[in-house]
Design a protein around this motif. Structure first.
Motif, PDB file in Angstrom:
ATOM      1  N   ALA A 109       0.818  -1.213   0.000  1.00 24.35           N
ATOM      2  CA  ALA A 109       0.000   0.000   0.000  1.00 24.35           C
ATOM      3  C   ALA A 109       0.851   1.262   0.000  1.00 24.35           C
ATOM      4  N   THR A 110       2.078   1.188   0.506  1.00 23.70           N
ATOM      5  CA  THR A 110       2.938   2.366   0.540  1.00 23.70           C
ATOM      6  C   THR A 110       3.293   2.813  -0.871  1.00 23.70           C
ATOM      7  N   GLY A 111       3.670   1.858  -1.710  1.00 22.54           N
ATOM      8  CA  GLY A 111       4.055   2.196  -3.074  1.00 22.54           C
ATOM      9  C   GLY A 111       2.957   1.974  -4.088  1.00 22.54           C
ATOM     10  N   VAL A 112       1.754   1.635  -3.609  1.00 17.96           N
ATOM     11  CA  VAL A 112       0.612   1.309  -4.476  1.00 17.96           C
ATOM     12  C   VAL A 112       1.075   0.315  -5.545  1.00 17.96           C
ATOM     13  N   LEU A 113       1.621  -0.792  -5.084  1.00 12.04           N
ATOM     14  CA  LEU A 113       2.266  -1.740  -5.988  1.00 12.04           C
ATOM     15  C   LEU A 113       1.694  -3.137  -5.807  1.00 12.04           C
ATOM     16  N   PHE A 114       1.252  -3.757  -6.898  1.00 12.23           N
ATOM     17  CA  PHE A 114       0.864  -5.160  -6.910  1.00 12.23           C
ATOM     18  C   PHE A 114       1.955  -5.957  -7.608  1.00 12.23           C
ATOM     19  N   ARG A 115       2.347  -7.082  -7.000  1.00 10.17           N
ATOM     20  CA  ARG A 115       3.305  -7.982  -7.625  1.00 10.17           C
ATOM     21  C   ARG A 115       2.778  -9.408  -7.537  1.00 10.17           C
ATOM     22  N   THR A 116       3.133 -10.224  -8.504  1.00  5.74           N
ATOM     23  CA  THR A 116       2.732 -11.627  -8.497  1.00  5.74           C
ATOM     24  C   THR A 116       3.966 -12.507  -8.588  1.00  5.74           C
ATOM     25  N   LEU A 117       4.091 -13.428  -7.659  1.00  7.17           N
ATOM     26  CA  LEU A 117       5.185 -14.396  -7.654  1.00  7.17           C
ATOM     27  C   LEU A 117       4.609 -15.774  -7.943  1.00  7.17           C
ATOM     28  N   ARG A 118       5.302 -16.536  -8.767  1.00 10.50           N
ATOM     29  CA  ARG A 118       4.846 -17.878  -9.104  1.00 10.50           C
ATOM     30  C   ARG A 118       5.559 -18.909  -8.222  1.00 10.50           C
ATOM     31  N   PHE A 119       4.861 -19.983  -7.912  1.00 11.60           N
ATOM     32  CA  PHE A 119       5.454 -21.075  -7.134  1.00 11.60           C
ATOM     33  C   PHE A 119       4.804 -22.379  -7.577  1.00 11.60           C
ATOM     34  N   SER A 120       5.377 -23.482  -7.178  1.00 13.26           N
ATOM     35  CA  SER A 120       4.870 -24.792  -7.578  1.00 13.26           C
ATOM     36  C   SER A 120       4.850 -25.726  -6.377  1.00 13.26           C
ATOM     37  N   GLN A 121       4.249 -26.880  -6.556  1.00 18.85           N
ATOM     38  CA  GLN A 121       4.142 -27.851  -5.480  1.00 18.85           C
ATOM     39  C   GLN A 121       5.514 -28.373  -5.083  1.00 18.85           C
ATOM     40  N   ASP A 122       5.720 -28.514  -3.788  1.00 17.88           N
ATOM     41  CA  ASP A 122       6.923 -29.135  -3.258  1.00 17.88           C
ATOM     42  C   ASP A 122       6.696 -30.642  -3.204  1.00 17.88           C
ATOM     43  N   PRO A 123       7.420 -31.419  -4.012  1.00 20.52           N
ATOM     44  CA  PRO A 123       7.187 -32.873  -4.020  1.00 20.52           C
ATOM     45  C   PRO A 123       7.466 -33.530  -2.680  1.00 20.52           C
ATOM     46  N   GLU A 124       8.217 -32.840  -1.828  1.00 17.67           N
ATOM     47  CA  GLU A 124       8.524 -33.366  -0.501  1.00 17.67           C
ATOM     48  C   GLU A 124       7.646 -32.745   0.576  1.00 17.67           C
ATOM     49  N   CYS A 125       6.615 -32.022   0.189  1.00 15.24           N
ATOM     50  CA  CYS A 125       5.742 -31.356   1.161  1.00 15.24           C
ATOM     51  C   CYS A 125       5.134 -32.372   2.114  1.00 15.24           C
ATOM     52  N   ALA A 126       5.217 -32.082   3.419  1.00 13.06           N
ATOM     53  CA  ALA A 126       4.699 -33.001   4.427  1.00 13.06           C
ATOM     54  C   ALA A 126       3.183 -33.063   4.429  1.00 13.06           C
ATOM     55  N   VAL A 127       2.521 -32.095   3.811  1.00 15.84           N
ATOM     56  CA  VAL A 127       1.056 -32.055   3.810  1.00 15.84           C
ATOM     57  C   VAL A 127       0.470 -32.615   2.521  1.00 15.84           C
ATOM     58  N   CYS A 128       0.954 -32.142   1.373  1.00 14.57           N
ATOM     59  CA  CYS A 128       0.342 -32.546   0.100  1.00 14.57           C
ATOM     60  C   CYS A 128       1.266 -33.341  -0.813  1.00 14.57           C
ATOM     61  N   GLY A 129       2.555 -33.421  -0.493  1.00 19.03           N
ATOM     62  CA  GLY A 129       3.503 -34.052  -1.406  1.00 19.03           C
ATOM     63  C   GLY A 129       3.239 -35.517  -1.662  1.00 19.03           C
ATOM     64  N   ASN A 130       2.727 -36.219  -0.643  1.00 22.86           N
ATOM     65  CA  ASN A 130       2.486 -37.657  -0.797  1.00 22.86           C
ATOM     66  C   ASN A 130       0.991 -37.978  -0.893  1.00 22.86           C
ATOM     67  N   THR A 131       0.181 -36.927  -1.123  1.00 22.21           N
ATOM     68  CA  THR A 131      -1.265 -37.144  -1.229  1.00 22.21           C
ATOM     69  C   THR A 131      -1.586 -37.735  -2.583  1.00 22.21           C
ATOM     70  N   PRO A 132      -2.341 -38.831  -2.649  1.00 23.44           N
ATOM     71  CA  PRO A 132      -2.665 -39.437  -3.943  1.00 23.44           C
ATOM     72  C   PRO A 132      -3.411 -38.452  -4.821  1.00 23.44           C
ATOM     73  N   SER A 133      -3.191 -38.521  -6.117  1.00 27.50           N
ATOM     74  CA  SER A 133      -3.876 -37.652  -7.052  1.00 27.50           C
ATOM     75  C   SER A 133      -5.360 -37.993  -7.081  1.00 27.50           C
ATOM     76  N   PRO A 134      -6.224 -36.998  -7.257  1.00 28.95           N
ATOM     77  CA  PRO A 134      -7.646 -37.265  -7.316  1.00 28.95           C
ATOM     78  C   PRO A 134      -7.996 -38.124  -8.521  1.00 28.95           C
ATOM     79  N   ARG A 135      -9.018 -38.922  -8.363  1.00 32.95           N
ATOM     80  CA  ARG A 135      -9.458 -39.750  -9.482  1.00 32.95           C
ATOM     81  C   ARG A 135     -10.085 -38.893 -10.559  1.00 32.95           C
ATOM     82  N   PRO A 136      -9.904 -39.269 -11.833  1.00 36.53           N
ATOM     83  CA  PRO A 136     -10.500 -38.484 -12.916  1.00 36.53           C
ATOM     84  C   PRO A 136     -12.010 -38.593 -12.896  1.00 36.53           C
TER      85      PRO A 136
END
Length: 263
Positions: A236-263
């Motif tokens: 808000a100080t600089g009236v600036l919006f920025r977007t950073l991209r990120f991806s899934q961590d394959p070693e994530c303790a929460v979602c990394g080993n979660t099975p993929s949803p069925r089609p």
């Protein structure tokens, strides 16, 4: 708890008039408004972010809103938590906000839960979407685990001083990251700042809360795919919006080993 009746299908004449600007919108129209009416959204936190997010979703016609918060309204909240007035001081935030939402739109169903959101507070069929408007990492971590395990989309917001953040997660999408992929094992013991200690610009929480409501409608419309894997930063100080991209961590303790949803 506040609970207003809601028709199961279709839009009444009163609703057609109330939501006419949505229905005239070529990207929403009748079917989009019906999707909002059928939506079941949990909002975790009835504070600076939760108030504007809930009020916009209620005004938009989201059919079912459940507000989770274990706190009571204090005078210091009134600087930024626009769902409350001075007469609400001492009342449970979840109940006071639900009363405001019911007055704002009697066509929706609202429910207050005067406790913190935990993984045990809901079942997969309870919510189509969760908004994390909380102010501590323990709650955010719990909300993320709930959403990953139940395959429920999550819209997460945060604000401190003059800075805000927004992110959308959807574990139904194969390879999609979760909150833990982005932030890891953060907690308050690491010296994380909060509004009570560092302050926050009042309109800033309105900006982020409103953006959470925007993203929530996109999820309910099924048009949020372009929001995944992006972290929106607002200065808000600089009236600036920025977007950073990120991806899934394959070693994530929460979602990394979660099975993929069925089609």
């Amino acid at each position: 708890m506040t609970d207003a009746s809601q028709p199961d299908t279709g839009l009444s004449d009163d609703e057609l008039l109330r939501y006419s600007r949505h229905i005239l919108h070529p990207g929403i129209d009748y079917e989009g408004q019906l999707a909002l009416k059928q939506g079941r959204v949990a909002i975790v936190g009835a504070g600076g972010l939760g108030c504007p997010a809930a009020m916009y979703l209620a005004a938009s016609g989201v059919g079912s809103l459940t507000i989770f918060d274990d706190d009571s309204v204090e005078a210091s909240n009134l600087q930024r938590q626009i769902g409350f007035t001075s007469v609400d001081i001492g009342q449970a935030k979840a109940e006071a906000l639900c009363a405001r939402l019911s007055a704002l739109n009697p066509h929706i169903r609202v429910q207050s839960v005067v406790s913190r959101f935990t993984e045990a507070t809901g079942a997969p069929e309870d919510f189509d979407l969760v908004l994390d408007c909380s102010d501590n990492f323990a709650t955010r971590a719990g909300v993320n685990k709930f959403c990953v395990s139940r395959r429920v989309p999550l819209v997460s917001g945060a604000a401190i001083r003059n800075e805000g953040q927004l992110c959308v997660f959807d574990s139904r999408v194969e390879g999609s990251a979760c909150y833990h992929c982005l932030y890891g094992d953060l907690d308050e013991s690491g010296g994380a700042a909060n509004c009570a200690e560092s302050g926050v610009l009042s309109p800033l929480v309105g900006v982020i809360g409103a953006l959470q409501a925007v993203e929530a409608t996109k999820v309910l419309f099924g048009r949020h795919q372009d929001s995944l894997g992006k972290l929106l930063l607002y200065d808000a100080t600089g009236v600036l919006f920025r977007t950073l991209r990120f991806s899934q961590d394959p070693e994530c303790a929460v979602c990394g080993n979660t099975p993929s949803p069925r089609p």
